[in-house]
Design an enzyme around this catalytic site. Sequence first.
Site, PDB file in Angstrom:
ATOM      1  N   PHE A  24      79.629  53.066  67.895  1.00  0.00           N
ATOM      2  CA  PHE A  24      80.359  52.372  68.947  1.00  0.00           C
ATOM      3  C   PHE A  24      81.869  52.507  68.851  1.00  0.00           C
ATOM      4  O   PHE A  24      82.591  51.985  69.660  1.00  0.00           O
ATOM      5  CB  PHE A  24      80.000  50.884  68.936  1.00  0.00           C
ATOM      6  N   ASP A  45      68.216  48.510  60.171  1.00  0.00           N
ATOM      7  CA  ASP A  45      68.742  49.879  60.157  1.00  0.00           C
ATOM      8  C   ASP A  45      69.171  50.254  58.740  1.00  0.00           C
ATOM      9  O   ASP A  45      70.247  50.800  58.530  1.00  0.00           O
ATOM     10  CB  ASP A  45      69.921  49.995  61.145  1.00  0.00           C
TER      11      ASP A  45
HETATM   12  N1  LIG Z   1      83.721  48.952  54.720  1.00  0.00           N
HETATM   13  C1  LIG Z   1      83.592  50.274  54.668  1.00  0.00           C
HETATM   14  N2  LIG Z   1      84.070  50.983  53.628  1.00  0.00           N
HETATM   15  C2  LIG Z   1      83.944  52.324  53.571  1.00  0.00           C
HETATM   16  N3  LIG Z   1      83.309  53.058  54.517  1.00  0.00           N
HETATM   17  C3  LIG Z   1      82.804  52.421  55.577  1.00  0.00           C
HETATM   18  C4  LIG Z   1      82.922  51.007  55.724  1.00  0.00           C
HETATM   19  N4  LIG Z   1      82.314  50.647  56.878  1.00  0.00           N
HETATM   20  C5  LIG Z   1      81.847  51.774  57.420  1.00  0.00           C
HETATM   21  N5  LIG Z   1      82.135  52.862  56.663  1.00  0.00           N
HETATM   22  C6  LIG Z   1      81.803  54.267  56.952  1.00  0.00           C
HETATM   23  O1  LIG Z   1      81.698  54.411  58.341  1.00  0.00           O
HETATM   24  C7  LIG Z   1      80.377  54.841  58.714  1.00  0.00           C
HETATM   25  C8  LIG Z   1      79.949  54.172  60.022  1.00  0.00           C
HETATM   26  O2  LIG Z   1      80.089  52.769  59.903  1.00  0.00           O
HETATM   27  P1  LIG Z   1      79.084  51.745  60.578  1.00  0.00           P
HETATM   28  O3  LIG Z   1      77.698  52.116  60.128  1.00  0.00           O
HETATM   29  O4  LIG Z   1      79.514  50.362  60.321  1.00  0.00           O
HETATM   30  O5  LIG Z   1      79.275  52.099  62.103  1.00  0.00           O
HETATM   31  P2  LIG Z   1      78.208  52.014  63.247  1.00  0.00           P
HETATM   32  O6  LIG Z   1      78.937  52.146  64.527  1.00  0.00           O
HETATM   33  O7  LIG Z   1      77.430  50.770  63.113  1.00  0.00           O
HETATM   34  O8  LIG Z   1      77.354  53.289  62.928  1.00  0.00           O
HETATM   35  P3  LIG Z   1      75.773  53.543  62.969  1.00  0.00           P
HETATM   36  O9  LIG Z   1      75.182  52.595  63.945  1.00  0.00           O
HETATM   37  O10 LIG Z   1      75.698  54.980  63.355  1.00  0.00           O
HETATM   38  O11 LIG Z   1      75.268  53.304  61.557  1.00  0.00           O
HETATM   39  C9  LIG Z   1      79.506  54.476  57.512  1.00  0.00           C
HETATM   40  O12 LIG Z   1      78.393  55.346  57.405  1.00  0.00           O
HETATM   41  C10 LIG Z   1      80.476  54.650  56.339  1.00  0.00           C
HETATM   42  O13 LIG Z   1      80.511  56.009  55.944  1.00  0.00           O
END
Ligand SMILES: Nc1ncnc2c1ncn2[C@@H]1O[C@H](COP(=O)(O)OP(=O)(O)OP(=O)(O)O)[C@@H](O)[C@H]1O
Length: 405
Positions: A136, A251
Amino acid sequence: MADAPRVARRMDLNQNVTQNVDRKVGEGTSLSIESNGSLRMSNAGGSMAMSLVNSSVGSNNSRTLILNCQGNHAFDNASVAASVIRGGVSNWLSGDALAQALTDPQFPTIGLGINDEWTIDLEKLTVGESFAQGSFGKIDTGTYNGEDVAIKLLERPEHDPERADFMEKQFQKEITMLATLKHPNIVRFIGACRKSMVWCIVTEYARGGSVRQFLSSRQNRAVPLKLAVKQALDVARGMEYVHSQHLIHRDLKSDNLLIAADKSIKIADFGVARIEVLNEEMTPETGTYRWMAPEMIQHRPYTQKVDVYSFGIVLWELVTGLLPFQNMTAVQAAFNVVNKGLRPTIPSDCLPVLSDIITCCWDANSDKRPTFSEVVKMLEAAETEILTNIRKACFRCCVHSTAAT
Ligand SMILES: Nc1ncnc2c1ncn2[C@@H]1O[C@H](COP(=O)(O)OP(=O)(O)OP(=O)(O)O)[C@@H](O)[C@H]1O
């Protein structure tokens, strides 16, 4: 939003077609295999139903598939092309503009509703470089009050109220979950901020990246056993806590497991987590197929045990260093998991205690899967066994070298 035209196409369900479908929808799109054998894919903006005319998915014969697309198809809508869509991000604002919109005091902060006390003080926040892309939005490094943080920036799709509403709900849900959860193996929530055009979620920064990145960097070599079990225990303890709060992550996968500076594992991404509702049929609007339990793929009622299934896949990844079903597309993997009971192959030299945990966690019958409290106990026993073996091996080594001198 205007409805996309109905489309009906006839095609062979051979490998290439499945790959095309897979590429088109991406891993971020959700899929369910209905009890009648039909396949349903959906994302935040629309859905696509596919009926298998010959549903003998396991046969080698080329099969015929009728693809029937209907609804507000996100990919066909011009306004969506300029906004954030699940499975791929196309920003209305550039990354820098998004960060500027967040920190610029001329755009006022809007309250977070029930989580108002978690509103961050933007004066204490500095936004750095983007380092990851989520479904997102993007994730930037930064500091908050001097501490290194990760800043998830989400852009409100201005011209798509339906999508904005959906994203707003996801945002609220994620911060509510994060604000509730406090555990050493859950990524620590620092706060959030909402403006009219941009939202952000600030968490502690896990400098080791994700477990998936760690495994990829090892080029498919298995993680040393002691470390694999330690990491698995961190995940199991974090999940034991999540389940004790009557939540389901939904997830759990190696991309959502982060490695902190002290090497401990932090479970992240609660955007699609939800409160456990016993015996309710929950929609499979989430998850990633390679890690997804069959009942969730099939859109059947499910419980917290879907997380245990995903954990089984994660443990297999740690033990082997490989991506699950790496020679298949995600959709092929989902078909085979549901219709053939396929699971990743456990190497023959895998420590029996670990292969036992993996197999019971990914059992097709969710009732046979252990709880995370049981998984923690089993892993603690495995850890003891591994440490004892290491000590014995060291002792033997010492005896041999002493004898030799
Ligand atoms: N707090 C954090 N510290 C370090 N890396 C992070 C952190 N939060 C997220 N990331 C990195 O960013 C990527 C995507 O983050 P996140 O999963 O929160 O996003 P998303 O939009 O929910 O993605 P998805 O739904 O595809 O899993 C993670 O796979 C990780 O590599």
